[in-house]
Design a protein around this motif. Structure first.
Motif, PDB file in Angstrom:
ATOM      1  N   GLU A 332       6.387 -21.017  14.079  1.00  0.00           N
ATOM      2  CA  GLU A 332       6.238 -21.327  12.346  1.00  0.00           C
ATOM      3  C   GLU A 332       5.333 -20.325  11.617  1.00  0.00           C
ATOM      4  N   VAL A 333       4.748 -19.336  12.810  1.00  0.00           N
ATOM      5  CA  VAL A 333       4.120 -18.106  12.188  1.00  0.00           C
ATOM      6  C   VAL A 333       5.195 -17.064  11.886  1.00  0.00           C
ATOM      7  N   MET A 334       5.302 -16.444  10.966  1.00  0.00           N
ATOM      8  CA  MET A 334       6.427 -15.388  10.889  1.00  0.00           C
ATOM      9  C   MET A 334       6.052 -14.110  11.928  1.00  0.00           C
ATOM     10  N   VAL A 335       7.072 -13.632  12.534  1.00  0.00           N
ATOM     11  CA  VAL A 335       6.749 -12.651  13.403  1.00  0.00           C
ATOM     12  C   VAL A 335       6.386 -11.242  12.610  1.00  0.00           C
ATOM     13  N   SER A 336       6.759 -10.995  11.655  1.00  0.00           N
ATOM     14  CA  SER A 336       6.356  -9.871  10.775  1.00  0.00           C
ATOM     15  C   SER A 336       5.285 -10.300   9.819  1.00  0.00           C
ATOM     16  N   ALA A 337       4.410  -9.297   9.827  1.00  0.00           N
ATOM     17  CA  ALA A 337       2.897  -9.354   8.933  1.00  0.00           C
ATOM     18  C   ALA A 337       3.139  -8.570   7.723  1.00  0.00           C
ATOM     19  N   MET A 338       2.570  -9.255   6.508  1.00  0.00           N
ATOM     20  CA  MET A 338       2.591  -7.966   5.515  1.00  0.00           C
ATOM     21  C   MET A 338       1.290  -7.349   5.632  1.00  0.00           C
ATOM     22  N   LEU A 339       1.216  -6.112   5.670  1.00  0.00           N
ATOM     23  CA  LEU A 339       0.082  -5.188   5.845  1.00  0.00           C
ATOM     24  C   LEU A 339      -0.712  -4.939   4.740  1.00  0.00           C
ATOM     25  N   LYS A 340      -2.027  -4.759   4.790  1.00  0.00           N
ATOM     26  CA  LYS A 340      -2.917  -4.388   3.730  1.00  0.00           C
ATOM     27  C   LYS A 340      -2.857  -3.051   3.699  1.00  0.00           C
ATOM     28  N   SER A 341      -2.390  -2.613   2.446  1.00  0.00           N
ATOM     29  CA  SER A 341      -1.894  -1.269   2.231  1.00  0.00           C
ATOM     30  C   SER A 341      -2.714  -0.939   0.776  1.00  0.00           C
ATOM     31  N   THR A 342      -3.165   0.501   0.629  1.00  0.00           N
ATOM     32  CA  THR A 342      -3.403   1.158  -0.677  1.00  0.00           C
ATOM     33  C   THR A 342      -2.283   1.200  -1.655  1.00  0.00           C
ATOM     34  N   ALA A 343      -1.095   1.378  -0.899  1.00  0.00           N
ATOM     35  CA  ALA A 343       0.024   1.809  -1.689  1.00  0.00           C
ATOM     36  C   ALA A 343       0.480   0.265  -2.433  1.00  0.00           C
ATOM     37  N   ILE A 344       0.349  -0.778  -1.765  1.00  0.00           N
ATOM     38  CA  ILE A 344       0.612  -1.939  -2.614  1.00  0.00           C
ATOM     39  C   ILE A 344      -0.297  -2.101  -3.870  1.00  0.00           C
ATOM     40  N   SER A 345      -1.584  -2.067  -3.569  1.00  0.00           N
ATOM     41  CA  SER A 345      -2.806  -2.113  -4.453  1.00  0.00           C
ATOM     42  C   SER A 345      -2.728  -1.228  -5.538  1.00  0.00           C
ATOM     43  N   ASP A 346      -2.435   0.046  -5.280  1.00  0.00           N
ATOM     44  CA  ASP A 346      -2.409   1.376  -6.171  1.00  0.00           C
ATOM     45  C   ASP A 346      -0.938   0.984  -7.214  1.00  0.00           C
ATOM     46  N   ALA A 347      -0.025   0.343  -6.594  1.00  0.00           N
ATOM     47  CA  ALA A 347       1.175   0.285  -7.400  1.00  0.00           C
ATOM     48  C   ALA A 347       0.810  -0.946  -8.457  1.00  0.00           C
ATOM     49  N   GLY A 348      -0.043  -1.779  -8.134  1.00  0.00           N
ATOM     50  CA  GLY A 348      -0.508  -2.823  -9.010  1.00  0.00           C
ATOM     51  C   GLY A 348      -1.287  -2.413 -10.119  1.00  0.00           C
ATOM     52  N   LEU A 349      -1.734  -1.396 -10.007  1.00  0.00           N
ATOM     53  CA  LEU A 349      -2.632  -0.892 -11.232  1.00  0.00           C
ATOM     54  C   LEU A 349      -1.773  -0.596 -12.232  1.00  0.00           C
ATOM     55  N   THR A 350      -0.407  -0.446 -12.167  1.00  0.00           N
ATOM     56  CA  THR A 350       0.469  -0.217 -13.199  1.00  0.00           C
ATOM     57  C   THR A 350       1.550  -1.245 -13.320  1.00  0.00           C
ATOM     58  N   HIS A 351       1.141  -2.292 -13.086  1.00  0.00           N
ATOM     59  CA  HIS A 351       2.181  -3.646 -12.903  1.00  0.00           C
ATOM     60  C   HIS A 351       3.413  -3.241 -12.401  1.00  0.00           C
ATOM     61  N   GLN A 352       3.159  -2.486 -11.186  1.00  0.00           N
ATOM     62  CA  GLN A 352       4.397  -2.555 -10.449  1.00  0.00           C
ATOM     63  C   GLN A 352       4.606  -2.913  -8.912  1.00  0.00           C
ATOM     64  N   THR A 353       5.667  -2.787  -8.254  1.00  0.00           N
ATOM     65  CA  THR A 353       5.511  -3.063  -6.855  1.00  0.00           C
ATOM     66  C   THR A 353       6.125  -1.524  -5.968  1.00  0.00           C
ATOM     67  N   VAL A 354       5.619  -1.946  -4.893  1.00  0.00           N
ATOM     68  CA  VAL A 354       6.009  -0.674  -3.928  1.00  0.00           C
ATOM     69  C   VAL A 354       7.537  -0.245  -3.931  1.00  0.00           C
ATOM     70  N   TYR A 355       8.410  -1.354  -4.100  1.00  0.00           N
ATOM     71  CA  TYR A 355      10.024  -1.126  -4.332  1.00  0.00           C
ATOM     72  C   TYR A 355      10.235  -0.415  -5.748  1.00  0.00           C
ATOM     73  N   GLU A 356       9.294  -0.616  -6.715  1.00  0.00           N
ATOM     74  CA  GLU A 356       9.471  -0.010  -7.967  1.00  0.00           C
ATOM     75  C   GLU A 356       8.981   1.734  -8.050  1.00  0.00           C
TER      76      GLU A 356
END
Length: 391
Positions: A332-356
């Motif tokens: 029930e624990v997913m095999v893959s984990a979402m890593l802590k990343s400055t890319a994710i947090s930095d993208a959030g500064l402009t209300h964006q996601t990593v895919y954007e």
């Protein structure tokens, strides 16, 4: 002696100052009245999303089998999400196996409804929900995002200003309220992201929490735990996947989403304080689900998974917590984990996601590491959807 601070006035001043500062920040990032636009994708990214090789994609263009796309002066092709969707449809039309390129619902398949939730704020529910929605949309699924958090972070990520655009109406509240609810289709918004529609949130959603006790006293039908599922019935045929971003509390809104869901993803940051908080959350959830189940709510989920979030693989204590969770909850624990990343947090500064955001805006290794992590998580979620459809 200093004058006593009247807390209500000070809180209002702080709220007004913060709102003005956020408005200024948004205007510096986006032009006034501008809508967010999704970037174009490279040929390599497009091929990966389509599930084909870059050389095969070039051959499709050379043979004239797919429409031409934007080409840079250097001859590089760049694809919008709409371009990728159109090419996907061309490939599906000539595929030997139905569903090879369009993997969404088929006749007889039920819509998949996923709830991202946890009792604790900061566990990455919204980040996980929006990246999953976007990855699925880029892979050809028709996605509806339903924001049921009055703080409306998911709504904001899609380029709306809830405190302005949906101050008094236009949110999911209008479709599930007890007095004169509107059709669900009336509040669904198209987004800038091809393949994703949004049922937005706003502060008015909090009224549902306040009104439900009175509705229960007066036996207003349908009851709170059935209202979301009943409202969704009007539009569910238009989508393959519906994704709920739940508030960080176990209230009536969260319970209504759970009772409409086919799958549950509980986000968890791997430290013992968060695990202890989740233990309380699970116990409270079980008790409340017992109550609504006895009242007639459906409790049949296709899957429940724990999603490890903000994971740092080199952090020894985090590794121990993850090992503890895997030993306790097994598959029930997913095999893959979402890593802590400055890319994710930095993208959030402009209300964006990593895919954007574009790869060129970041350290390439940091960006690639974040994308690889997100893709692994979201592709594992996609495999859960496919399994639920017995494929």
């Amino acid at each position: 002696m200093r004058d006593a601070i009247q807390i209500n006035q000070r809180v209002r001043e702080n709220a007004e100052n913060l709102s003005a500062a956020l408005e200024s920040h948004m205007l510096s990032v986006f032009a006034p009245d501008a809508r967010k636009e999704l970037r174009r994708f490279s040929a390599g990214e497009a091929a990966e999303l389509l599930g084909i090789s870059a050389s095969f994609l070039r051959k499709l263009h050379f043979d004239g089998k797919v429409p031409e796309v934007h080409t840079s002066p250097g001859g590089r092709r760049h694809y919008t999400a709409s371009d990728i969707r159109d090419i996907r449809r061309v490939l599906e039309a000539s595929a030997k196996t139905p569903g090879a390129y369009l993997k969404g619902r088929r006749a007889g398949d039920k819509v998949q409804v996923l709830s991202f939730l946890n009792f604790k704020g900061g566990s990455g529910k919204t980040t996980s929900a929006v990246h999953t929605a976007q990855r699925l949309a880029l892979k050809g699924y028709r996605v509806l995002c339903v924001d049921i958090d009055p703080q409306a972070s998911l709504t904001t990520l899609f380029g709306y200003r809830p405190e302005v655009d949906f101050l008094e109406s236009g949110t999911i509240y209008d479709a599930i309220r007890y007095e004169d609810p509107v059709p669900f289709s009336a509040i669904v918004q198209e987004t800038f992201f091809t393949g994703i529609d949004l049922a937005p949130a706003g502060l008015m959603l909090q009224e549902f929490e306040h009104e439900t006790p009175r509705a229960l006293m007066h036996n207003i039908q349908p009851p709170f735990f059935s209202r979301m599922a009943a409202a969704l019935q009007e539009v569910e045929s238009h989508y393959d996947v519906i994704i709920f971003d739940c508030p960080p509390q176990l209230g009536y809104l969260t319970m209504s989403a759970l009772c409409a869901s086919t799958g549950v993803l509980i986000t968890i940051v791997p430290n013992m304080l968060d695990v202890a908080s989740m233990s309380q959350f699970l116990q409270m959830s079980a008790d409340l689900l017992d109550v609504v189940s006895n009242a007639g709510a459906g409790m049949d989920f296709d899957f429940l998974r724990f999603l490890i979030n903000r994971y740092e693989p080199n952090d020894g204590p985090q590794q121990q917590v993850v090992a503890f969770l895997r030993q306790l909850f097994s598959q029930e624990v997913m095999v893959s984990a979402m890593l802590k990343s400055t890319a994710i947090s930095d993208a959030g500064l402009t209300h964006q996601t990593v895919y954007e955001v574009d790869r060129s805006q970041f350290n390439r290794n940091t960006y690639d590491r974040a994308v690889d992590s997100l893709n692994a998580v979201n592709d594992e979620i996609e495999s859960l959807l496919q399994t639920s459809w017995r494929r």
